[in-house]
Structure formats: C-alpha cells, structure tokens
Write a protein that holds these residues in place. Structure first.
Motif, mmCIF file in Angstrom:
data_model
loop_
_atom_site.group_PDB
_atom_site.id
_atom_site.type_symbol
_atom_site.label_atom_id
_atom_site.label_comp_id
_atom_site.label_asym_id
_atom_site.label_seq_id
_atom_site.Cartn_x
_atom_site.Cartn_y
_atom_site.Cartn_z
ATOM 1 N N SER A 1 -0.805 -0.687 -11.782
ATOM 2 C CA SER A 1 -0.368 -1.877 -12.511
ATOM 3 C C SER A 1 1.046 -1.745 -13.063
ATOM 4 O O SER A 1 1.560 -2.678 -13.680
ATOM 5 C CB SER A 1 -1.330 -2.167 -13.666
ATOM 6 N N GLY A 2 1.682 -0.590 -12.838
ATOM 7 C CA GLY A 2 2.996 -0.367 -13.421
ATOM 8 C C GLY A 2 4.160 -0.713 -12.525
ATOM 9 O O GLY A 2 5.318 -0.475 -12.883
ATOM 10 N N VAL A 3 3.898 -1.286 -11.338
ATOM 11 C CA VAL A 3 4.972 -1.649 -10.419
ATOM 12 C C VAL A 3 5.558 -2.993 -10.839
ATOM 13 O O VAL A 3 4.829 -3.928 -11.178
ATOM 14 C CB VAL A 3 4.447 -1.724 -8.975
ATOM 15 N N GLU A 4 6.870 -3.096 -10.821
ATOM 16 C CA GLU A 4 7.538 -4.340 -11.209
ATOM 17 C C GLU A 4 7.740 -5.224 -9.983
ATOM 18 O O GLU A 4 8.335 -4.799 -8.994
ATOM 19 C CB GLU A 4 8.891 -4.036 -11.858
ATOM 20 N N LEU A 5 7.234 -6.455 -10.055
ATOM 21 C CA LEU A 5 7.429 -7.448 -9.003
ATOM 22 C C LEU A 5 8.480 -8.438 -9.469
ATOM 23 O O LEU A 5 8.422 -8.929 -10.601
ATOM 24 C CB LEU A 5 6.124 -8.191 -8.699
ATOM 25 N N ALA A 6 9.455 -8.745 -8.610
ATOM 26 C CA ALA A 6 10.547 -9.610 -9.039
ATOM 27 C C ALA A 6 11.183 -10.313 -7.858
ATOM 28 O O ALA A 6 11.143 -9.834 -6.724
ATOM 29 C CB ALA A 6 11.614 -8.787 -9.783
ATOM 30 N N VAL A 7 11.755 -11.478 -8.141
ATOM 31 C CA VAL A 7 12.758 -12.060 -7.258
ATOM 32 C C VAL A 7 14.104 -11.628 -7.816
ATOM 33 O O VAL A 7 14.207 -11.170 -8.961
ATOM 34 C CB VAL A 7 12.645 -13.594 -7.187
ATOM 35 N N ARG B 1 3.651 10.984 -8.334
ATOM 36 C CA ARG B 1 3.473 10.407 -9.676
ATOM 37 C C ARG B 1 4.614 10.816 -10.597
ATOM 38 O O ARG B 1 5.122 10.028 -11.380
ATOM 39 C CB ARG B 1 2.129 10.862 -10.237
ATOM 40 N N PHE B 2 4.972 12.081 -10.525
ATOM 41 C CA PHE B 2 6.209 12.522 -11.163
ATOM 42 C C PHE B 2 7.204 12.782 -10.021
ATOM 43 O O PHE B 2 6.896 13.538 -9.109
ATOM 44 C CB PHE B 2 5.995 13.812 -11.968
ATOM 45 N N PRO B 3 8.306 12.077 -9.936
ATOM 46 C CA PRO B 3 8.976 11.368 -11.027
ATOM 47 C C PRO B 3 8.851 9.836 -10.994
ATOM 48 O O PRO B 3 9.428 9.163 -11.843
ATOM 49 C CB PRO B 3 10.437 11.745 -10.786
ATOM 50 N N LEU B 4 8.125 9.261 -10.008
ATOM 51 C CA LEU B 4 8.206 7.808 -9.835
ATOM 52 C C LEU B 4 7.665 7.022 -11.023
ATOM 53 O O LEU B 4 8.122 5.911 -11.288
ATOM 54 C CB LEU B 4 7.466 7.387 -8.568
ATOM 55 N N GLU B 5 6.682 7.569 -11.729
ATOM 56 C CA GLU B 5 6.129 6.826 -12.858
ATOM 57 C C GLU B 5 7.190 6.576 -13.920
ATOM 58 O O GLU B 5 7.213 5.515 -14.554
ATOM 59 C CB GLU B 5 4.939 7.576 -13.454
ATOM 60 N N ASP B 6 8.083 7.553 -14.118
ATOM 61 C CA ASP B 6 9.172 7.377 -15.085
ATOM 62 C C ASP B 6 10.346 6.601 -14.488
ATOM 63 O O ASP B 6 10.968 5.778 -15.161
ATOM 64 C CB ASP B 6 9.665 8.735 -15.587
ATOM 65 N N GLN B 7 10.652 6.862 -13.229
ATOM 66 C CA GLN B 7 11.803 6.200 -12.605
ATOM 67 C C GLN B 7 11.525 4.736 -12.281
ATOM 68 O O GLN B 7 12.443 3.923 -12.277
ATOM 69 C CB GLN B 7 12.188 6.943 -11.326
ATOM 70 N N GLY B 8 10.266 4.404 -12.010
ATOM 71 C CA GLY B 8 9.899 3.024 -11.732
ATOM 72 C C GLY B 8 9.925 2.691 -10.252
ATOM 73 O O GLY B 8 10.681 3.271 -9.469
ATOM 74 N N VAL B 9 9.065 1.738 -9.874
ATOM 75 C CA VAL B 9 9.006 1.201 -8.522
ATOM 76 C C VAL B 9 9.179 -0.306 -8.619
ATOM 77 O O VAL B 9 8.518 -0.968 -9.426
ATOM 78 C CB VAL B 9 7.674 1.550 -7.828
ATOM 79 N N LEU B 10 10.059 -0.844 -7.805
ATOM 80 C CA LEU B 10 10.376 -2.275 -7.817
ATOM 81 C C LEU B 10 10.006 -2.882 -6.475
ATOM 82 O O LEU B 10 10.326 -2.322 -5.423
ATOM 83 C CB LEU B 10 11.875 -2.479 -8.089
ATOM 84 N N HIS C 1 0.836 -1.206 0.000
ATOM 85 C CA HIS C 1 0.000 0.000 0.000
ATOM 86 C C HIS C 1 0.871 1.258 0.000
ATOM 87 O O HIS C 1 0.492 2.281 -0.576
ATOM 88 C CB HIS C 1 -0.928 0.000 1.218
ATOM 89 N N ARG C 2 2.025 1.182 0.638
ATOM 90 C CA ARG C 2 2.946 2.320 0.614
ATOM 91 C C ARG C 2 3.428 2.581 -0.818
ATOM 92 O O ARG C 2 3.535 3.743 -1.244
ATOM 93 C CB ARG C 2 4.132 2.060 1.542
ATOM 94 N N ALA C 3 3.718 1.519 -1.562
ATOM 95 C CA ALA C 3 4.130 1.694 -2.958
ATOM 96 C C ALA C 3 3.029 2.396 -3.756
ATOM 97 O O ALA C 3 3.299 3.308 -4.554
ATOM 98 C CB ALA C 3 4.467 0.338 -3.582
ATOM 99 N N ALA C 4 1.770 1.977 -3.534
ATOM 100 C CA ALA C 4 0.650 2.624 -4.228
ATOM 101 C C ALA C 4 0.508 4.078 -3.800
ATOM 102 O O ALA C 4 0.250 4.964 -4.627
ATOM 103 C CB ALA C 4 -0.638 1.852 -3.952
ATOM 104 N N TYR C 5 0.687 4.347 -2.506
ATOM 105 C CA TYR C 5 0.575 5.720 -2.001
ATOM 106 C C TYR C 5 1.668 6.614 -2.594
ATOM 107 O O TYR C 5 1.398 7.753 -3.008
ATOM 108 C CB TYR C 5 0.658 5.721 -0.473
#
Length: 696
Positions: A250-256, A219-228, A209-213
């Motif tokens: 839906s633009g957050v990258e989930l990864a191991v 929104r600028f600049p995180l939308e361009d910089q990305g959230v992992l 939820h913090r990532a969404a918040y």
C-alpha cells in the motif's frame, strides 16, 4: 478436494491468528506523549511496522491461496503452498509461501522441458475461502500434455479468470501469471527495463506485479526510497488503484505527471501543435535562456539617501554582481542572497565614511528603490511566475526563443496575461515546463527548509503508456529517478498522442543510461478473443506495419458485429440497440461506448432518452455498468463488451487516427460491436462483407 479445503481452512486460521497478534501488539505500543524522545521514537517505529503488517494481512475478498508445488524426491520432495502473502503457524513453520519468494518461482516458470525440480504443480480455483476446483500439471515421467503445446501454465484456471466479468477495476493476475510474464516481474532491479506488449498481453498488470516483487525482494532500500507508478490519466489510475493493495503493498505512490507539481491549477490540454512544441526538448534551452534573461544589470545607477549621505550602485558594478552570481550558483533563486549581500557591500562602500554593510542593509532593504533594483537584477521566481511572464510577453518570448524557434512557433506560446498568478489555469502540456523551470530556479530562499523544497526522487519508477510521452515529460520522469532504475511499459502501435514515437530507441535516448537498457516483449494476448484481434490486426498492419499482433490465447468467441446507419439517419438508435444487446449478452459485465470526443454528449443523451443508467468516464470513471468513454482516454482499460461508434470520426479527429482506432478495437474481453454511418473505412471493410444487422 476435502484435504485441500482443510489445508486452506487451516491457512486462514493462521492468518486470523496473525492478525489478532498484530492487533494486540499494536495496542501495547500506542504512541503517546510520555517518556523520553528516544522511547517515543522507538514506539513510533514499532507502531508503523505493526500497522503496515496489519495492512498486508487484510485480504478483503481476495483469495489467500492459489496453488502448490510438489518437488521431486531427489530435490527434497517438499510441498509448498503458494499464496498472496506469507503465513506461518504458531511454531513459525511456513503454511503459505509468498508468491514473490524464490521457492515460488517454479510455480510460474516450470515447463515440461524445464521442470525446475517439480513433480507436480497444482492450481486452486477458489472463491474467497471456498475451494471450487483443482487443476494439476505433472512433470517428469508422469507428465501429461495439459496445455504445454500452447505454452500456458494452468490453462483451465487462466481461461476461467479471463472469462470472469469485469468490475470496472483492474484485478491482479497473481494466481495465473505466465512464464514470460514472470520473467519480466522478477527481472533485476538496476537499469531501465522496457516492456513492449500489444493489447491484452498484460503489460500494465505485469508492471504493477513487478513493483510489488521489487518491494518484497529489495525492501531495503526501496521502502525508504519510494516507488512511483506514473499513469497517463486519472481514469487509468482509478482503474489500477486496487492492484497493489491486493498484493499487500500500500506504500506505492500512484500519480499522473500533474500530481508531481505543487501549487498550480491544471486542467485540459493544448491543441496539438502547441502541445507538440511544449513537449519538444528544445524548450529546455528556451527556459534556460528565459531564466538567464531575468539576471541582468541595472539600466541606470541606484541612488538612495541614508541620513545625510547618498549611497549609490553603478550600472557597471551591478553587472559585475550579476556575472559573479551567475558563475557561483546553479539554481537561480539560490543566488538572490548573494546578490543582496553584494548590493549591501557596495552601497556601504560608496559612503564617504566607512559603514557596516549589515547595518546599511537593515536600513535600506525595504526601500522601494532598492527592492525595485533587486527585482530588476535578480528576482525571486516561482516556476508559475517565470512561465506566466514568459507566455504573457512577446518581447520576452522572442528574447528567450528567437535563437531556437521560428517566429510562427514562438507565437504559439503566447497567451494573454492574467490579473493574478493565482488565477492562471495551466494545461497538462505545461506541467513538464513548470517542472523544468523548478529544476532551474530551485526553491525560494527561506529561513527554514521545507520538505517540498527539493524535487522528490524514487528508488524505482514504473511508467505506463510511455510511448506517448514527450521528451520534456520523459525528462521530468528522469529527474525523479534516484539511481536510473525504471520499468517502462507500452505499445508503440498504440502511440496516439502529439508525441507518438516510432520506436523505443527514441524513448530510451531520453531516459537515464547509467546501465545498458534491458528489453522484453510480451507476445501472447490473454484478454482479446481471436475474432476481435483478427479485425484489429488489419488496422495494425496499416498503422504500424513493422509490428506483429499478439497471439490470442482465446481463438473462439463471437465475431465483431457491424451495425450500419444510412448517412441521412442518426446514429443514436443504433447505439442504444447495440448497448441493449451487449448488456443482455454479458449479464453483470460492463459495457463501454467508445466514440470520438465530439460524440460523447450525443451518445450520453441517447442513453438518457431511453432510460439506460450510465456514466461518462471523464466525470464518473468506470463506476457504472455502462460508460461512455472518449477514445482519447480509453487506452489501457479493459471491458467485457464495447460499442465502437463512428470509426470514420475517430480516424478524422484523432492526431494518430489509425492507431486510435486500433486502441478502440482492442478493449473488449468478449464482445465488440461497431456502429457506423455509411460505408466502413476501407481498413475495416471485410473482403466478404457480412450482412449488417438491422437496427431495432
């Protein structure tokens, strides 16, 4: 109820109108090949914006509204309806306020002592578009004692949500966020935020939820910089994958971590001693020496015929070239072009008559002796090639690691070479070493740069189960932080890996330190019933005596059930009976059999034998009502009911056996059964032991 249902219906009508308008606009800006490049670019930007908005407007089965706040008359007396996303009417008047907006903050944070200007807070219990119930909390002179003593907001709604059967996927808590959780969610973006939280405190879902918040607020600049978002394993990622889309992001990258390295096959893990060595920070120095060892002068002079002449490059000159290249270039592969130019220059100057270096290079660059000399002096390497060569040669290992590691530790890294680099299967413990090598080597020289040439960085990184990450894994994550902004969550008491850390100071010392870190602790356990937590707390007192267990909201519930099997008998019948009993008790809820890795096949076979449909988590995730889960990957999951099999085996097989048992005992939101052979481990044996239930 009728008035609020009417308002909810109106909100959905406005949402449907917004979706229709967005679809109409999307059709007007279909991206085609016509027009100028500028016009096509502008249409693409609009198209992407509209597509993103349509994604946000799609709620699926999630409820749009979950409450409202009424402000005091002297604060304006306004009413705001709080929901999953912002919705406006045709006049652009707000109908629903996004839960992340500043005006929504009192919905989560107001208390009797600090009303934040509220006269009333109302919670909706909904199923889709249908309003099922209302719960009010009043402030000021009309305040009533509705859970304030417990420190809970919307206690009835919260308990109802906690009692809901699990689906095999983590759900959002946006309708029931509590004050201490909201404070973490809305914490400032810069720097490292550490969140310590025991089982059931919601640390994972709070981090999401913090990532969404943060994406909403910055929104600028995180939308361009990305959230992992980095998770511990793929089962965990599958479990949490719906949380952020349900919040409209839906633009957050989930990864191991293995997803962050390209071009290699990764499977399995090393045994504990090898894994611990590969995770040690000293391996960075070993790899740096291994790279330096591949930059070396020629062992004998290079002589090559060109027409009637013989060109040559002496050993001393080659040493000068290598020394200059080492000094000039930080990344190994970037120095190759310089070495080639210098070799061409000195070969041309070795001629009796002046020659043009460019022409000399054109004629000799494919000569086998020239190519061999360059590979000896300064080979172009991929991370996989460097590690494959290093692991496959004891001589190279001793040369690179001899100053840093004892002989027996050096030999732990050795493994036979494969016929082809493409045949090599790397372990998850190799991943941070491959990444470290990539940071040292840099991309291969090529005429046109590619997107994957550089290591991708992110404006914010969320790291879950961080307490198990090795120094090399933490360095890999730090390398991807653009500005040192991270949310790091975990529970020191659940440190079970080869690199189980004793405290957060160890972890913080290995993360970016551009700003002083901020620490938070979640103290209330929402998921685990009191009787289950009481049992787990006894294990915690042994495994991490300095930590206190979370305070359970739900003090009622069935006490844990113990099923004893004689040492001469098989566990299987007791496991089957326990599963049947828990299925009957939880109805549509899910059940997990948590066992040592050595008993997964045994438990699965026992369920097959009696026809109980089930899955094995390693292969099918949590897609079945009944799932067999090895204890090593159960961390972070929550189930309605669990059957913990062979606690003695868990203690014996796991590197951090006591902590692994603590994890196993804290996964159930409702029912817990322990199946054991012979006597219980002393840490579980109650002082007044209950009569064990018979099998069958």
């Amino acid at each position: 109820m009728a008035a609020e249902q009417a308002y909810i219906d109106r909100a959905y009508e406005c949402l449907d109108e917004a979706r229709t308008s967005a679809n109409r606009l999307k059709g007007m800006v279909e991206v085609g090949s016509g027009g100028t490049e500028q016009a096509r670019f502008e249409r693409e930007v609009i198209y992407d914006t509209v597509t993103n908005r349509l994604t946000q407007l799609h709620l699926g089965d999630a409820s749009l509204l979950f409450g409202r706040v009424d402000r005091e008359p002297d604060e304006g007396g306004e009413t705001f309806y709080i929901g999953r996303l912002a919705v406006a009417d045709q006049n652009q008047e707000p109908v629903v306020v996004d839960w992340r907006a500043p005006v929504a903050e009192p919905f989560y944070r107001a208390t009797g002592r600090q009303s934040m200007g509220l006269a009333r807070r109302r919670y909706f219990a909904t199923r889709g578009r249908q309003l099922l119930g209302i719960e009010d909390e009043l402030f000021g002179e009309h305040a009533l004692d509705l859970g304030e003593a417990a420190g809970l907001q919307g206690q009835g709604t919260l308990i109802a949500a906690l009692e809901t059967a699990r689906s095999g996927r983590m759900g959002d808590i946006v309708a029931t966020i509590q004050g201490e959780q909201d404070e973490i969610i809305r914490a400032p973006l810069p720097g490292v935020l550490v969140v310590q939280g025991g089982p059931g405190t919601g640390k994972t879902v709070v981090a999401l939820h913090r990532a969404a918040y943060l994406l909403y607020t910055h929104r600028f600049p995180l939308e361009d910089q990305g959230v992992l978002v980095v998770g511990p394993n793929r089962l965990f990622l599958a479990y949490i994958e719906q949380v952020l889309p349900s919040l409209g992001e839906s633009g957050v990258e989930l990864a191991v971590l293995a997803d962050l390295v390209d071009g290699v096959k990764i499977r399995g893990r090393d045994r504990e001693r090898v894994a611990r060595l590969k995770g040690d920070a000293i391996m960075s120095q070993v790899l740096a020496k291994a790279v330096r060892d591949r930059k070396r002068p020629l062992r004998r002079s290079l002589r090559i015929g060109l027409g009637l002449q013989t060109l040559h490059l002496s050993v001393g000159t080659s040493a000068d070239i290598v020394r200059d290249a080492r000094r000039r270039y930080r990344h190994h592969n970037a120095g190759r072009r310089f070495v080639e130019r210098e070799v061409a220059f000195h070969l041309a100057n070795s001629s009796r008559t002046p020659l043009e270096p460019t022409e000399v290079w054109r004629q000799v660059r494919k000569h086998p002796d020239v190519r061999a000399a360059l590979e000896e002096m300064w080979p172009v390497l991929t991370p996989a090639q460097l590690l494959h060569d290093l692991y496959g040669s004891k001589a190279l290992l001793y040369l690179a690691a001899g100053r840093h590691l004892a002989k027996e530790r050096v030999e732990l890294l050795h493994r036979p070479r494969s016929e082809s680099i493409d045949d090599v299967v790397w372990t998850h413990d190799d991943v941070p070493l491959l990444d470290e090598a990539r940071s040292m080597l840099g991309p291969k020289p090529r005429k046109q740069r590619r997107d994957d040439d550089e290591i991708r960085t992110y404006g914010h990184i969320v790291v879950d189960e961080a307490q198990d990450l090795s120094p090399m894994q933490l360095a890999m994550i730090s390398r991807r932080s653009l500005n040192g902004s991270l949310t790091v969550v975990g529970d020191i008491a659940q440190s079970t890996g080869a690199w189980a850390h004793a405290d957060w100071d160890e972890i913080l010392s290995l993360l970016p330190n551009r700003r002083p870190p901020h620490r938070e602790q979640l103290t209330v356990g929402y998921r685990i019933p009191g009787p289950n937590m009481d049992l787990a707390a006894r294990v915690l007192a042994r495994s991490a005596p300095d930590l206190l267990p979370p305070r359970s909201v739900r003090q009622d519930g069935r006490p844990p059930v113990f099923r004893r099997v004689d040492l001469d008998d098989e566990l299987a019948p007791a496991v089957v009976q326990a599963v049947r009993d828990e299925i009957a008790a939880v109805g549509t809820g899910n059940v997990a059999i948590i066992c040592p890795a050595s008993r997964v096949d045994e438990c699965s076979a026992a369920l097959d034998l009696v026809g109980i449909d089930h899955g094995v988590a390693i292969e099918q995730g949590l897609n079945h009502q009944v799932t067999v889960v090895p204890v090593g990957i159960v961390k972070g999951l929550e189930l309605d009911a669990t059957v913990v099999v062979d606690p003695t085996g868990i203690l014996a097989e796991e590197a951090q056996g006591m902590r692994a048992l603590y994890v196993a005992l804290t996964r159930a939101t409702k029912l817990l059964t322990i199946v054991h052979q012979g006597d219980l481990p002393d840490v579980l044996a109650p002082i007044d032991a209950p009569e064990p239930q018979p099998v069958g």
